[in-house]
Each structure stands twice: as C-alpha cells, then as structure tokens.
Design an enzyme around this catalytic site. Structure first.
Site, PDB file in Angstrom:
ATOM      1  CB  SER A 263      -0.479  71.720 -13.239  1.00  0.00           C
ATOM      2  OG  SER A 263      -1.519  71.060 -13.180  1.00  0.00           O
ATOM      3  CE  LYS A 264      -5.766  77.645  -9.558  1.00  0.00           C
ATOM      4  NZ  LYS A 264      -6.588  76.905  -8.476  1.00  0.00           N
ATOM      5  NE  ARG A 265      -5.903  72.664 -15.615  1.00  0.00           N
ATOM      6  CZ  ARG A 265      -4.991  72.505 -16.597  1.00  0.00           C
ATOM      7  NH1 ARG A 265      -5.242  71.192 -17.060  1.00  0.00           N
ATOM      8  NH2 ARG A 265      -4.083  72.949 -17.057  1.00  0.00           N
TER       9      ARG A 265
END
Ligand code: GLU
Length: 505
Positions: free
Chosen positions: A261-263
């Site tokens: 994910s972007k996180r």
C-alpha cells in the site's frame, strides 16, 4: 494462437497510477509486442464520483516515461474508439436494452434507503434469486406499475439476472480452471439511470468484446469479478469470442505480509507511484520513481521480475529482451514481495551502464544547485568515473564527490579520534615536504614516492595514509587516494594538508 493478440490496459482515472497498475500495463505490453499484437489504453471513467482531475494525463505521462507504447487509445486514436468510456454512453445503453429484451436483466427501483433498511433487517442480505421477488423491480411489480414508475421519471438501476446453482468456470492462463457457484453472486447493477452510465462490469465486458480483446491481463483483485464476466459473455451470446483471462499475482509488502500500500512506501521510504503526484484536493505530494532519481529502464526491469521470471537466472533485461523472453508460463500464482532494495540495486547497476559523459550531464544541474561552477567537463567526467561505483542515484554523486569541488571544512569526528594524534601534525608537515618535492603529480609518480617515504621512515602506513586522506577528503572514505590527488593537483593537495594541520585539533 489463431486470433490476433489484442490486449488492453484499462485504468480508472481515480488518482495516480499505482506501481502495481504499472506492472499490469507492462505485462500487457510485453505480451502484445511478443505476439505482434496491439495494446489498447482504455480509460474506464464510468464512476463519476471517483473521477480525479489530472489522473488521465498522469497515466499517459507515466507510460510514456517507462517506454510502454500504446497502439490505440484516446490520444493515439484507432478503429474501435472512442477509448474513453464516458464517451460511449450510447453503446452501453443499447447493450443494456439487449439484455433487458432478452430477459437477462431487469429494472430495479429500490431506493438507497430501502436497500439500507433491508440490509439492516436481513442479516447477510444479498440481492439475488432468493430475495429479488421481495424487492421493487420489474420482476416483482406488474407491467403497469413498472410503466407508471418509468413514465414518472423514477430513478432505477438495471440488474443482471443471475440464475442460482450453476457452476461457472473461469479459465485463467496462470491459475488454471477456477470454478464458482453462481449462487454466491448477487444480481449486480449494470446500469444506473441517475447518471445514465453503466457500471464497471457492463462497460468492461461490452468494450472488451467490441474492441476485439483477445486476452484480459489484469491484477488478481479482479479475479472475483471474472465469473460474473463469464456469465455476461454468455448472456450476450459472445462465449465463442470471450477473451482469455490472466490474473496477475498481487504485489505484497516487503515483508510479504499483505498487499503493498501507499502507507508502506511512506513508512519505509520508497515510492509506490511512477511519477510524483500532487493530490488536487489536499495538495499532498506523493513521491515518484522518476523524481526520486530512478532510470525508467531500471524500473521496468525491476517490475518485470515481480511476478515473472525468465526461467533462468538472467536479471538484466532491456525492454526488447523482456519482450523476447516474456511468457505467461513463468508468471507466478503467489504474490510477489515488493523488494525495494532490489529496485535500488537495479538502479545502481543501470547507472553503471550509462556513459560517464551522460552521467556528467545529469550531474551538472546538481553541481549548480550546490553553487559549484567553473569546472571543465573533462574534470567532472573524471570525478564521475571515480565515484559512480558508489551511487544508487544520480543525486548521490554530490555526497560522494563534493570534496573534488570544495575543500573540506569539517573533518569526520570519529576518524579524527582514531587517526589523528599528537604526532600527526609533524608527520603531515613532513608529507608536505615530500609532496612539494614531486614534479610529476600523476598517481603513477606520487604513489611510489609517498609510500617509499613511509616505508623508509618506518612510519605506520595506515596512520599516515588515513591522516592524509582526512585532510584532503574530510573523512576516511573515497576512491584510491592517489587518483584523488592526481585530479586535485599538487597545489590543491598540499594546500589541503596544510589546512588540515591548522584546523584539526
Ligand atoms: N478499470 C479497472 C481498473 O481500474 C479495470 C480492471 C480490468 O482490467 O478489467 O483496474
């Protein structure tokens, strides 16, 4: 393969293209090129709620940067356009009518509030064969009631009529046969009168059919939709020309636990987008591979190996080599760990392949930013050739070579503690005498003279050489010492040793 290979990359312009989407585009491209086929870029913008301005331009720019060439699309044109779904409303409307007339779909009038209420009162509610007759739709209402609602302009959706209890087979070229019972599927919404737009499922199937797509290559997250898509092909009577399905493995977090994910990128400090992206609403900036200093060739090579292997241990492959070697047989079923250190390593390797003169051109703006001017190209090229082995990114050149352009003003404290003692200034003064006595300052001449002096005097080689390096470089790192002094020249080398003696305490 008897049918011409035609593939499509079909992103929704709902934000920046995620790196997983880039990999999907790349595999489509490799497959198409290998088979002498065509690649379509279709913009799936039927979800008006999620449309984000700038996203389509971003997709075009990212693919162009990576060298993924599109044969048919919004910008390229082509025989099967328009290639943007919001411009194909007439086509979808007509196809919705075909399904309604054939009794394969029906009109439903349930309002969002009614649906919510029903979901609340019936646990695990699903709009399907077991519930549809208790809802408000063209199957449960009389023809007159339906007509009246339509005449009064009631909002409606068109739902797909799914027959329960049927085994639906999806043939996936990576996964093999996947069978699902139709009873688990709900009567999916295919069209909404409110915005006169189809949903993803209908538009996707109609377009793949009309655009003569031979292979649907997409991320694993779409596998659950595939049985429904097979049923839609059946309902339209298009089974004979149904494309082959290929669902690519997920990209996983670097530790393999869950979807990338972007996180993860934010947390671990690597980009998950090809290009930098600024969110038009929040203004938040997400880093991109391009702006972080990656070469597109390195990103392509890295991504190609996330879910596919060439069958041997070849790691470096140009786009053309990837096209030649790509094969669905060597795509994996299981998720691919996103090893961003490997990505850096690829970039390092690709930078080593660039001619020094080209690296120099990339380095010049960075020198300028750091206030460095007046050095010849020849000088910078020599610096680059000496330090490039130590860089992962072009920007690292500055950290690795600044002492070639500016004298050190600070000296690494740890090295000073270890390498500089009471006797060192005297040693360095002696070294200055030795250096001053050398006319030819080339490495071949200075090296034997200085080393000979150290040996003759029985000095400690490591102590003298490290102190020398400390005065010239500012720390005990860098390429071969006498290559550095050759390039700096006698005057500058001697000046730095002198400054070191004055400054290092
Ligand atoms: N519009 C879908 C997406 O955003 C396309 C999925 C597919 O390729 O069928 O990925």
């Amino acid at each position: 393969m008897d049918q011409k290979v035609r593939v499509r990359f079909a992103p929704s312009p709902t934000g920046p293209l995620h790196i997983g989407g880039v990999r999907t585009a790349l595999y489509n491209y490799l497959f198409a090129r290998q088979h002498g086929g065509e690649m379509i870029l279709r913009i799936e913008d039927t979800d008006s709620q999620r449309f984000v301005p700038g996203a389509e331009e971003y997709i075009n720019e990212a693919l162009a940067w990576l060298g993924i060439k599109i044969d048919e699309g919004v910008r390229e044109g082509g025989e099967y356009g328009p290639y943007k779904q919001s411009e194909r409303r007439d086509i979808y409307r007509e196809h919705v009518k075909m399904l309604l007339n054939a009794g394969k779909a029906y009109i439903a009038f349930d309002t969002p509030e009614e649906l919510d209420a029903r979901r609340e009162s019936t646990p695990n509610f699903q709009y399907d064969a077991s519930t549809r007759m208790s809802m408000r739709n063209s199957l449960s209402l009389s023809a007159d009631e339906v007509k009246e609602l339509l005449d009064n302009g009631a909002k409606y959706v068109v739902r797909f009529l799914i027959e329960p209890g049927r085994d639906v087979e999806v043939n996936d070229l990576i996964r093999g046969k996947v069978t699902i019972n139709s009873s688990v599927l709900d009567d999916k919404v295919l069209y909404k009168s409110a915005d006169d737009l189809p949903t993803y499922h209908l538009a996707n199937i109609v377009d793949d059919h009309l655009m003569k797509v031979s292979h649907v290559i997409r991320g694993e997250e779409w596998l659950p939709s595939a049985p429904l898509h097979v049923l839609l092909y059946e309902a339209f009577g298009w089974v004979d020309t149904m494309p082959a399905f290929v669902h690519l493995p997920l990209l996983l977090k670097p530790d393999g636990k869950g979807k990338l994910s972007k996180r993860d990128g934010d947390r671990l400090g690597f980009p998950v987008f090809p290009l930098e992206w600024q969110d038009p609403k929040s203004g938040e900036i997400s880093s991109g591979y391009r702006e972080s200093g990656y070469l597109p060739e390195a990103v392509v090579n890295f991504l190609a190996l996330l879910g596919w292997n060439p069958g041997d241990d070849t790691e470096f492959m140009s786009m053309q080599e990837l096209i030649d070697k790509f094969s669905l047989d060597h795509c994996s079923k299981s998720g691919a760990k996103f090893d961003f250190e490997k990505g850096k390593w690829f970039n390092h390797k690709y930078l080593q392949e660039l001619p020094d003169a080209q690296l120099t051109e990339l380095f010049k703006p960075i020198l300028k930013e750091n206030g460095v001017e007046g050095f010849s190209d020849e000088y910078i090229i020599r610096v680059v050739s000496m330090v490039k082995g130590r860089i992962n990114f072009v920007k690292d050149l500055w950290e690795q070579s600044r002492y070639f352009f500016v004298e050190p003003t600070e000296y690494d404290a740890k090295s000073v503690k270890k390498r500089w003692n009471e006797g060192t200034p005297q040693l360095m003064n002696e070294l200055i005498e030795v250096l001053n006595g050398i006319d030819d300052f080339s490495c071949a001449s200075v090296e034997p003279t200085v080393l000979g002096w150290i040996t003759d005097k029985n000095y400690h080689m490591g102590n003298v050489m490290n102190a020398f390096r400390l005065t010239v470089v500012g720390e005990c790192k860098g390429p071969h010492m006498f290559d550095i002094t050759e390039l700096l020249g006698k005057e500058e080398t001697v000046r730095r040793v002198r400054l070191g003696v004055e400054r290092i305490k």
